[in-house]
Every structure is written in structure tokens, then in C-alpha cells.
Design a protein around this motif. Structure first.
Motif, PDB file in Angstrom:
ATOM      1  N   GLN A 240       0.765  -1.110  -0.006  1.00  0.00           N
ATOM      2  CA  GLN A 240       0.207  -0.082  -0.121  1.00  0.00           C
ATOM      3  C   GLN A 240       0.933   1.142   0.101  1.00  0.00           C
ATOM      4  O   GLN A 240       0.569   2.315  -0.469  1.00  0.00           O
ATOM      5  N   LEU A 241       1.941   1.139   0.666  1.00  0.00           N
ATOM      6  CA  LEU A 241       2.869   2.513   0.988  1.00  0.00           C
ATOM      7  C   LEU A 241       3.442   2.694  -0.722  1.00  0.00           C
ATOM      8  O   LEU A 241       3.788   3.953  -0.803  1.00  0.00           O
ATOM      9  N   PHE A 242       3.766   1.698  -1.401  1.00  0.00           N
ATOM     10  CA  PHE A 242       4.090   1.918  -2.680  1.00  0.00           C
ATOM     11  C   PHE A 242       3.180   2.801  -3.542  1.00  0.00           C
ATOM     12  O   PHE A 242       3.588   3.773  -4.239  1.00  0.00           O
ATOM     13  N   PHE A 243       1.971   2.592  -3.446  1.00  0.00           N
ATOM     14  CA  PHE A 243       1.100   3.277  -4.362  1.00  0.00           C
ATOM     15  C   PHE A 243       0.520   4.580  -3.583  1.00  0.00           C
ATOM     16  O   PHE A 243       0.335   5.392  -4.025  1.00  0.00           O
ATOM     17  N   LEU A 244       0.970   4.579  -2.318  1.00  0.00           N
ATOM     18  CA  LEU A 244       0.481   6.106  -1.669  1.00  0.00           C
ATOM     19  C   LEU A 244       1.802   7.070  -1.751  1.00  0.00           C
ATOM     20  O   LEU A 244       1.507   8.123  -1.951  1.00  0.00           O
ATOM     21  N   ILE A 245       2.873   6.678  -1.846  1.00  0.00           N
ATOM     22  CA  ILE A 245       3.949   7.367  -2.031  1.00  0.00           C
ATOM     23  C   ILE A 245       5.020   7.313  -3.217  1.00  0.00           C
ATOM     24  O   ILE A 245       5.921   7.569  -3.363  1.00  0.00           O
ATOM     25  N   GLY A 246       4.118   6.597  -4.278  1.00  0.00           N
ATOM     26  CA  GLY A 246       4.976   6.387  -5.633  1.00  0.00           C
ATOM     27  C   GLY A 246       5.568   7.597  -6.114  1.00  0.00           C
ATOM     28  O   GLY A 246       6.691   7.480  -6.415  1.00  0.00           O
ATOM     29  N   GLY A 247       4.829   8.628  -6.139  1.00  0.00           N
ATOM     30  CA  GLY A 247       5.518   9.891  -6.829  1.00  0.00           C
ATOM     31  C   GLY A 247       6.503  10.606  -5.968  1.00  0.00           C
ATOM     32  O   GLY A 247       7.499  11.056  -6.123  1.00  0.00           O
ATOM     33  N   LEU A 248       6.516  10.229  -4.421  1.00  0.00           N
ATOM     34  CA  LEU A 248       7.178  10.827  -3.551  1.00  0.00           C
ATOM     35  C   LEU A 248       8.887   9.979  -3.731  1.00  0.00           C
ATOM     36  O   LEU A 248       9.712  10.575  -3.347  1.00  0.00           O
ATOM     37  N   LEU A 249       8.533   8.762  -4.078  1.00  0.00           N
ATOM     38  CA  LEU A 249       9.893   8.021  -4.054  1.00  0.00           C
ATOM     39  C   LEU A 249      10.874   8.605  -4.924  1.00  0.00           C
ATOM     40  O   LEU A 249      12.297   8.458  -4.600  1.00  0.00           O
ATOM     41  N   GLU A 250      10.612   9.185  -6.024  1.00  0.00           N
ATOM     42  CA  GLU A 250      11.428   9.734  -7.167  1.00  0.00           C
ATOM     43  C   GLU A 250      12.135  11.087  -6.524  1.00  0.00           C
ATOM     44  O   GLU A 250      13.247  11.626  -6.839  1.00  0.00           O
ATOM     45  N   ARG A 251      11.357  11.608  -5.115  1.00  0.00           N
ATOM     46  CA  ARG A 251      11.879  12.702  -4.862  1.00  0.00           C
ATOM     47  C   ARG A 251      12.746  12.639  -3.545  1.00  0.00           C
ATOM     48  O   ARG A 251      13.377  13.629  -3.058  1.00  0.00           O
ATOM     49  N   LEU A 252      12.919  11.392  -3.095  1.00  0.00           N
ATOM     50  CA  LEU A 252      13.647  11.178  -2.155  1.00  0.00           C
ATOM     51  C   LEU A 252      15.278  11.130  -2.532  1.00  0.00           C
ATOM     52  O   LEU A 252      15.785   9.874  -2.511  1.00  0.00           O
ATOM     53  N   VAL A 253      15.720  12.173  -3.027  1.00  0.00           N
ATOM     54  CA  VAL A 253      17.028  11.780  -3.944  1.00  0.00           C
ATOM     55  C   VAL A 253      18.207  11.804  -2.750  1.00  0.00           C
ATOM     56  O   VAL A 253      19.524  11.213  -3.091  1.00  0.00           O
ATOM     57  N   TYR A 254      18.004  12.122  -1.505  1.00  0.00           N
ATOM     58  CA  TYR A 254      19.157  11.764  -0.592  1.00  0.00           C
ATOM     59  C   TYR A 254      18.939  10.490   0.287  1.00  0.00           C
ATOM     60  O   TYR A 254      19.581  10.156   1.214  1.00  0.00           O
ATOM     61  N   LEU A 255      17.872   9.689  -0.161  1.00  0.00           N
ATOM     62  CA  LEU A 255      17.523   8.376   0.656  1.00  0.00           C
ATOM     63  C   LEU A 255      18.785   7.416   0.995  1.00  0.00           C
ATOM     64  O   LEU A 255      19.100   7.086   1.824  1.00  0.00           O
ATOM     65  N   ALA A 256      19.504   7.236  -0.409  1.00  0.00           N
ATOM     66  CA  ALA A 256      20.711   6.383  -0.493  1.00  0.00           C
ATOM     67  C   ALA A 256      21.611   6.742   0.577  1.00  0.00           C
ATOM     68  O   ALA A 256      22.308   5.979   1.200  1.00  0.00           O
ATOM     69  N   GLN A 257      22.150   8.262   0.624  1.00  0.00           N
ATOM     70  CA  GLN A 257      22.875   8.662   1.177  1.00  0.00           C
ATOM     71  C   GLN A 257      22.552   8.677   2.984  1.00  0.00           C
ATOM     72  O   GLN A 257      23.370   8.492   3.636  1.00  0.00           O
ATOM     73  N   GLY A 258      21.301   8.894   3.164  1.00  0.00           N
ATOM     74  CA  GLY A 258      21.018   8.634   4.734  1.00  0.00           C
ATOM     75  C   GLY A 258      21.093   7.443   5.147  1.00  0.00           C
ATOM     76  O   GLY A 258      21.372   6.810   6.011  1.00  0.00           O
ATOM     77  N   LEU A 259      20.628   6.398   4.101  1.00  0.00           N
ATOM     78  CA  LEU A 259      20.732   4.709   4.372  1.00  0.00           C
ATOM     79  C   LEU A 259      22.362   4.506   4.464  1.00  0.00           C
ATOM     80  O   LEU A 259      22.630   3.671   5.555  1.00  0.00           O
ATOM     81  N   ALA A 260      23.121   5.095   3.782  1.00  0.00           N
ATOM     82  CA  ALA A 260      24.367   5.027   4.155  1.00  0.00           C
ATOM     83  C   ALA A 260      25.142   5.383   5.387  1.00  0.00           C
ATOM     84  O   ALA A 260      25.850   4.448   6.110  1.00  0.00           O
ATOM     85  N   VAL A 261      24.567   6.473   5.807  1.00  0.00           N
ATOM     86  CA  VAL A 261      24.957   6.805   7.339  1.00  0.00           C
ATOM     87  C   VAL A 261      24.379   5.882   8.132  1.00  0.00           C
ATOM     88  O   VAL A 261      25.220   5.523   9.289  1.00  0.00           O
ATOM     89  N   ILE A 262      23.112   5.347   8.007  1.00  0.00           N
ATOM     90  CA  ILE A 262      22.617   4.650   9.074  1.00  0.00           C
ATOM     91  C   ILE A 262      23.373   3.288   9.086  1.00  0.00           C
ATOM     92  O   ILE A 262      24.043   2.693  10.143  1.00  0.00           O
ATOM     93  N   LEU A 263      23.654   2.629   7.937  1.00  0.00           N
ATOM     94  CA  LEU A 263      24.626   1.489   7.912  1.00  0.00           C
ATOM     95  C   LEU A 263      25.913   1.529   8.294  1.00  0.00           C
ATOM     96  O   LEU A 263      26.613   0.784   9.071  1.00  0.00           O
ATOM     97  N   ALA A 264      26.456   2.491   7.923  1.00  0.00           N
ATOM     98  CA  ALA A 264      27.891   3.200   8.546  1.00  0.00           C
ATOM     99  C   ALA A 264      27.817   3.024   9.896  1.00  0.00           C
ATOM    100  O   ALA A 264      28.576   2.566  10.924  1.00  0.00           O
TER     101      ALA A 264
END
Length: 343
Positions: A240-264
Motif C-alpha cells: 500500500q505504501l508503494f501506491f501511496l508514495i509512488g510519486g514521492l519515491l523519485e523525490r527522495l534523492v538523498y535516501l541512499a545517502q541517509g541509508l549509507a549513514v545509518i548502515l555505517a
């Protein structure tokens, strides 16, 4: 944390029941969910996950320390799952999956993810119980994954990568979809449809994400039950979250960097813990380094929550700024064109 076999059986049975209900109530009949439907069910599953964390805090013998570990694990797994959704979006776009069939693809992908993570949870629990040095391996793996996450350019196409080209060479594939069927018979010969290729691609991606997520959450808790429930709740409602934030996903341009900080961060936490329980003879003579600090779970929870918030806010501000800049440049271009025509 005392978890009886009965608690495990009930937890797994309830988890399976939720996914079976999801399939028969929402996925069996192909349709594109509305925003209202997706919002209601997303809120329900997130609320359910939060209530479960509170229950852990109140259960005698479990308590708020384990509840904090659960919330930190749930937040981490949810963030990683949203990143997983972004890859699902790339796959379905690459294969041009019709909107009304995307629910089925997502459902199958989420179930595969839960099965794979369940297997990794069992393996991880066994390794931790028998080999304390595995924390060094997990920590190093997370630091490597953090580096890859931070500096990956996101230009790979899972739908046309080496793995999918290998699959296409060895399977007879039709060019068009046939409803939501996985195979179709033509001229007496059985072919697979692009729908099956999508599921194979998603299954392969799920394996990659399981390698990311399980060491990450074991850096926050050693309790296999918390690892499993945090993963299960993070995956529930993901469709359900996929269809709710489908358009928002492409706007989360720093999500990868945020996840990198969390993983580190979790990788460093794991290395600190490994040093604190050290048994390797070539490090400090096989004795624990008790002076090495253990990062408390409350700090981990705050750090992860703050990182997710900063990455989200920064992403939205950047995309909004880029859009405004693009609008200004378009207006300026139109003005120049108008002035040239006037001359």
C-alpha cells in the motif's frame, strides 16, 4: 528475552494470516488501489507496528530495553524497505508492468523478501550464538555496504542487467503480458511471460536487500524474535505504501545517502560490540576490550530517526528547489522567445 516455542508459532501464524488476507482481500482481483485505500491500510499497519512495540515494553520479562531495540530495528528496516520499493519501481517501469497487475508483483516480491529474511535471521542467530567474532564480519560488511550505498550512481537497470539477460537467454519469453499469468502456451509450446521475469528480478533484488538488512538489525539487537517481528512489520503494508508514495519515491534523492549513514553507524556499533566481547587471540590476547564504549540503544534510535528525518527533509527541499529553478528557466526561455519574435 524469554520467547517460548508457542509465542514463535503464534507470531509466524499471525504473520502468514495477514499476508493470506492481503492476497484474497486486495490482490487476487487485479486493480489499481486508490490513494484513500492505500492511506488507510498504510496507517493501519504502521499503527499496528507501533502498538506491538508498546506491548513489548509492558510484557513482563521483555521490557522497554527490548522495546527500544524493536523500534530502532523497525525504523531501520522500514527505511531499507522504502529503498527496496524504489528498486521495485525501477523494475516494474523497465518491464512496463500494467498498473492493475503491480499489486500482485509487489505482493509476491514482499513474500519472497520475508522468506529470504527469515532464512537469514535463522542463519544470523546461529552464527551469533556460536561465533562472537561474526560481529567483526557483520560490521565490516555494513561499512562496505554503506560505502556502496553512498557512492552508487543509481544508473543500473535491474530489468536489463546481466542477470536478466542470462535469464532471457535460457527461457523462451513472450514480448507481451497475458493478463497476470506467468506462462502461456503458443503453438503447442510453453512460453514464460514478462510477469515471470519481473518476479525473478524482484526475487534476485530481495536476496541483495536481505544481505543488507539482516546484519544491520543484528547490530541493534541480538534477539532473533525482535529481528523477525521488526522485519515482518516493516514489510507489512509495504504494498500500500508503494501506491501511496509512488510519486514521492523519485523525490527522495538523498535516501541512499541517509541509508549509507545509518548502515555505517550500525557497522561502527557492531565493531565496538565485537571489541567489547572479543575472543580473537590476535586482538588484545583474546581478551575483551572493556574500555571500548557500547553505544546505547536509545542513542541508536535517536540517531536513526534523526538521519531518516534529515534525509527526507533535505530531499524534499532539493527537489522543490530544482523544480522552482526549472520553472524560472522555462519562463525566462519563453520571454526570450517572445522578445525574439517581436523583433
Amino acid at each position: 528475552m524469554d520467547i517460548t516455542p508457542l509465542v514463535w508459532i503464534i507470531t509466524i501464524a499471525v504473520t502468514i494470516a495477514f499476508f493470506v488476507y492481503e492476497f484474497f482481500a486486495h490482490v487476487r482481483t487485479p486493480h489499481e488501489p486508490t490513494i484513500a485505500e492505500s492511506a488507510r491500510w498504510s496507517a493501519f499497519y504502521i499503527g499496528l507496528a507501533l502498538i506491538f512495540g508498546v506491548v513489548i515494553g509492558f510484557v513482563p520479562g521483555w521490557g522497554w530495553v527490548f522495546a527500544g531495540e524493536y523500534f530502532a530495528g523497525y525504523l531501520t528496516e522500514k527505511a531499507l524497505s522504502i529503498d527496496n520499493l524504489f528498486v521495485f519501481l525501477i523494475i516494474m517501469t523497465g518491464f512496463a508492468v500494467p498498473k492493475k497487475y503491480q499489486q500482485k508483483v509487489l505482493m509476491i516480491g514482499i513474500v519472497i523478501a520475508l522468506i529470504m529474511r527469515g532464512a537469514f535471521i535463522a542463519i544470523g542467530a546461529a552464527l551469533i550464538d556460536n561465533f562472537s567474532w561474526i560481529f567483526y564480519i557483520f560490521g565490516a560488511l555494513l561499512l562496505f555496504l554503506a560505502y556502496r550505498q553512498a557512492f552508487s550512481h543509481g544508473d543500473s537497470d535491474p530489468a536489463n542487467g546481466k542477470f536478466m539477460r542470462f535469464v532471457r537467454r535460457h527461457l523462451p519469453v513472450t514480448d507481451e503480458y497475458n493478463s497476470d499469468k506467468l506462462t502461456v502456451k503458443k503453438n503447442g509450446k510453453r512460453f514464460v511471460t514478462p510477469m515471470l521475469l519481473v518476479i525473478i528480478a524482484i526475487g534476485f533484488i530481495d536476496l541483495v536487500f536481505a544481505v543488507d538488512s539482516i546484519p544491520a538489525i543484528y547490530g541493534l539487537t541480538n534477539e532473533a524474535y525482535i529481528v523477525f517481528t521488526a522485519n515482518a512489520f516493516a514489510l507489512m503494508g509495504l504494498r500500500q505504501l508503494f501506491f501511496l508514495i509512488g510519486g514521492l519515491l523519485e523525490r527522495l534523492v538523498y535516501l541512499a545517502q541517509g541509508l549509507a549513514v545509518i548502515l555505517a553507524f550500525i557497522g561502527v556499533k557492531l565493531v565496538f560490540h565485537a571489541l567489547h566481547v572479543n575472543e580473537l587471540p590476535f586482538i588484545n590476547g583474546g581478551e575483551p576490550l572493556l574500555w571500548v564504549p557500547e553505544i546505547p540503544i536509545w542513542f541508536s534510535l535517536l540517531f536513526i530517526a534523526a538521519t531518516v528525518a534529515v534525509a527526507t527533509i533535505a530531499s524534499l527541499r532539493k527537489t522543490r528547489g530544482d523544480r522552482a529553478k526549472g520553472d524560472r528557466e522555462q519562463v525566462q526561455g519563453e520571454e526570450i522567445t517572445t522578445a525574439s519574435d517581436a523583433d
